[in-house]
Design an enzyme around this catalytic site. Structure first.
Site, PDB file in Angstrom:
ATOM      1  N   ALA A   1      29.191  38.120  44.761  1.00  0.00           N
ATOM      2  CA  ALA A   1      30.438  37.371  44.946  1.00  0.00           C
ATOM      3  C   ALA A   1      30.526  36.220  43.945  1.00  0.00           C
ATOM      4  O   ALA A   1      30.763  35.063  44.295  1.00  0.00           O
ATOM      5  CB  ALA A   1      30.566  36.872  46.381  1.00  0.00           C
ATOM      6  N   GLN A   2      30.334  36.570  42.673  1.00  0.00           N
ATOM      7  CA  GLN A   2      30.382  35.600  41.566  1.00  0.00           C
ATOM      8  C   GLN A   2      29.374  34.467  41.727  1.00  0.00           C
ATOM      9  O   GLN A   2      29.575  33.372  41.223  1.00  0.00           O
ATOM     10  CB  GLN A   2      31.782  35.026  41.384  1.00  0.00           C
ATOM     11  CG  GLN A   2      32.754  36.009  40.786  1.00  0.00           C
ATOM     12  CD  GLN A   2      34.060  35.349  40.369  1.00  0.00           C
ATOM     13  OE1 GLN A   2      34.200  34.139  40.349  1.00  0.00           O
ATOM     14  NE2 GLN A   2      35.023  36.176  40.031  1.00  0.00           N
ATOM     15  N   GLY A   3      28.264  34.743  42.403  1.00  0.00           N
ATOM     16  CA  GLY A   3      27.222  33.732  42.574  1.00  0.00           C
ATOM     17  C   GLY A   3      27.272  33.010  43.899  1.00  0.00           C
ATOM     18  O   GLY A   3      26.347  32.258  44.228  1.00  0.00           O
ATOM     19  N   LEU A   4      28.308  33.229  44.700  1.00  0.00           N
ATOM     20  CA  LEU A   4      28.376  32.593  46.021  1.00  0.00           C
ATOM     21  C   LEU A   4      27.119  32.902  46.834  1.00  0.00           C
ATOM     22  O   LEU A   4      26.548  32.026  47.483  1.00  0.00           O
ATOM     23  CB  LEU A   4      29.618  33.084  46.769  1.00  0.00           C
ATOM     24  CG  LEU A   4      29.741  32.634  48.227  1.00  0.00           C
ATOM     25  CD1 LEU A   4      30.108  31.159  48.293  1.00  0.00           C
ATOM     26  CD2 LEU A   4      30.780  33.466  48.970  1.00  0.00           C
ATOM     27  N   LEU A   5      26.671  34.172  46.778  1.00  0.00           N
ATOM     28  CA  LEU A   5      25.560  34.605  47.616  1.00  0.00           C
ATOM     29  C   LEU A   5      24.199  34.224  47.051  1.00  0.00           C
ATOM     30  O   LEU A   5      23.169  34.503  47.669  1.00  0.00           O
ATOM     31  CB  LEU A   5      25.641  36.115  47.845  1.00  0.00           C
ATOM     32  CG  LEU A   5      26.918  36.583  48.569  1.00  0.00           C
ATOM     33  CD1 LEU A   5      26.991  38.099  48.625  1.00  0.00           C
ATOM     34  CD2 LEU A   5      26.981  35.991  49.978  1.00  0.00           C
TER      35      LEU A   5
ATOM     36  N   SER B   1      30.570  42.232  41.023  1.00  0.00           N
ATOM     37  CA  SER B   1      30.483  41.012  41.840  1.00  0.00           C
ATOM     38  C   SER B   1      29.642  41.241  43.096  1.00  0.00           C
ATOM     39  O   SER B   1      30.048  40.861  44.197  1.00  0.00           O
ATOM     40  CB  SER B   1      31.870  40.500  42.217  1.00  0.00           C
ATOM     41  OG  SER B   1      32.492  39.895  41.115  1.00  0.00           O
ATOM     42  N   PRO B   2      28.457  41.855  42.978  1.00  0.00           N
ATOM     43  CA  PRO B   2      27.639  42.087  44.177  1.00  0.00           C
ATOM     44  C   PRO B   2      27.099  40.795  44.784  1.00  0.00           C
ATOM     45  O   PRO B   2      26.642  40.798  45.925  1.00  0.00           O
ATOM     46  CB  PRO B   2      26.497  42.971  43.656  1.00  0.00           C
ATOM     47  CG  PRO B   2      26.384  42.606  42.209  1.00  0.00           C
ATOM     48  CD  PRO B   2      27.792  42.345  41.753  1.00  0.00           C
TER      49      PRO B   2
ATOM     50  N   TYR C   1      36.550  42.467  27.385  1.00  0.00           N
ATOM     51  CA  TYR C   1      35.637  41.335  27.533  1.00  0.00           C
ATOM     52  C   TYR C   1      35.459  40.644  26.178  1.00  0.00           C
ATOM     53  O   TYR C   1      34.823  41.174  25.273  1.00  0.00           O
ATOM     54  CB  TYR C   1      34.275  41.766  28.063  1.00  0.00           C
ATOM     55  CG  TYR C   1      34.281  42.386  29.435  1.00  0.00           C
ATOM     56  CD1 TYR C   1      35.345  42.207  30.325  1.00  0.00           C
ATOM     57  CD2 TYR C   1      33.211  43.164  29.862  1.00  0.00           C
ATOM     58  CE1 TYR C   1      35.332  42.777  31.581  1.00  0.00           C
ATOM     59  CE2 TYR C   1      33.188  43.737  31.122  1.00  0.00           C
ATOM     60  CZ  TYR C   1      34.252  43.544  31.970  1.00  0.00           C
ATOM     61  OH  TYR C   1      34.239  44.121  33.207  1.00  0.00           O
TER      62      TYR C   1
ATOM     63  N   GLY D   1      23.502  31.154  46.821  1.00  0.00           N
ATOM     64  CA  GLY D   1      23.226  29.928  47.558  1.00  0.00           C
ATOM     65  C   GLY D   1      23.240  28.680  46.701  1.00  0.00           C
ATOM     66  O   GLY D   1      22.872  27.595  47.165  1.00  0.00           O
TER      67      GLY D   1
END
Length: 290
Positions: A201-205, A198-199, A59, A207
């Site tokens: 999903a990289q910020g998808l969840l 990614s709990p 990283y 919203g």
């Protein structure tokens, strides 16, 4: 804060902090994030009872480890510190040298969890685990872990080490449920841990994103989840998340994280954005991939 019921020297919080974004310019957060905001995020996480902090040598090519080490300062007593080796040349002497280098960057006398970042497709784990055993013998490494391993390879790594390989760090979320097939049952039966990266999903969840409002940074922009069609498909799930969140005076991100850590053998390691400096682990739109 809730903690895993696993027999380890230090308690492991069910919500940890992933720190890829601390030193990696591809997130686009800038020097102020690395220099100031990361410090505030780590401090707030400690206040909230977070003990699990995860990083890796790759990283930012060591910058994440240095930033995390500075942010932790001398406050190491409760910290379960985890980092990872990228197994490019995973022979035992190299494993030992790289662990020493990571510990130096982190300012740590001991790595509580030292993980193999991904399986080497050519070299099996016997050689790398010789190095792990040596590191455990001298006390520089507490627990060995793996990442992105199948169940078969996780068990083979454990056989090669001759003792438990405590954890397997894999993607796990409402939209990535493959670990439920075999990794979670194995972890529960054998007192092992699945670390969910990614709990969100990289910020998808969280919203925050829609087909008309897609992410701009390079990491998310390159993820197929954020293609317009997939964002549209996610709409129904996000509607349910928002409804559940509203019923519990929570955010969609909180509900998605609660779903991930409902399993007794799972800890989640979201990241945190700048606004998380005052509400770390509540606004985790900085959820990192691996």
């Amino acid at each position: 804060m809730r903690y895993l019921g696993i027999d380890t020297d230090k308690k492991i919080s069910k919500i940890g902090l992933g720190t890829w974004q601390f030193g990696s310019r591809e997130w686009g957060y800038g020097d102020r994030y690395a220099g100031e905001v990361a410090q505030a995020i780590v401090g707030r996480a400690l206040e909230l009872g977070v003990t699990l902090f995860d990083t890796a040598e790759i990283y930012g090519f060591g910058r994440s480890e240095r930033i995390l080490g500075r942010a932790l300062g001398e406050n190491r007593e409760p910290v379960f510190l985890a980092t990872k080796i990228l197994p490019v040349l995973p022979v035992a002497p190299v494993v030992e040298q790289r662990a020493v280098a990571s510990a130096n960057r982190l300012g740590a006398h001991k790595l509580d969890l030292y993980q193999v970042h991904q399986p080497n497709p050519v070299i099996r784990d016997r050689t790398i685990m010789r190095g792990m055993r040596a590191l455990q013998r001298v006390g520089l490494v507490g627990e060995a872990g793996v990442s992105n391993y199948s169940l078969q390879r996780w068990r083979a790594a454990e056989d090669a080490l001759g003792t438990r390989v405590l954890s397997n760090q894999v993607p796990y979320s409402l939209v990535a449920r493959a670990p439920e097939r075999d990794l979670l049952p194995y972890a529960a039966a054998q007192s092992r841990i699945v670390l969910a990266y990614s709990p969100l999903a990289q910020g998808l969840l969280s919203g925050r994103y829609t087909p008309d409002s897609r992410p701009a940074n390079r990491v998310r922009a390159g993820n197929p989840l954020f293609l317009p069609d997939n964002l549209e498909r996610a709409g129904e799930l996000l509607t349910v998340l928002r409804a559940v969140a509203a019923a519990h005076s929570a955010t969609p991100a909180q509900i998605a994280l609660a779903w991930v850590i409902r399993h007794p053998a799972v800890a989640a390691i979201p990241g945190a954005l700048e606004r998380g400096a005052t509400r770390t682990q509540r606004r985790c739109g900085g959820d990192r991939p691996h």
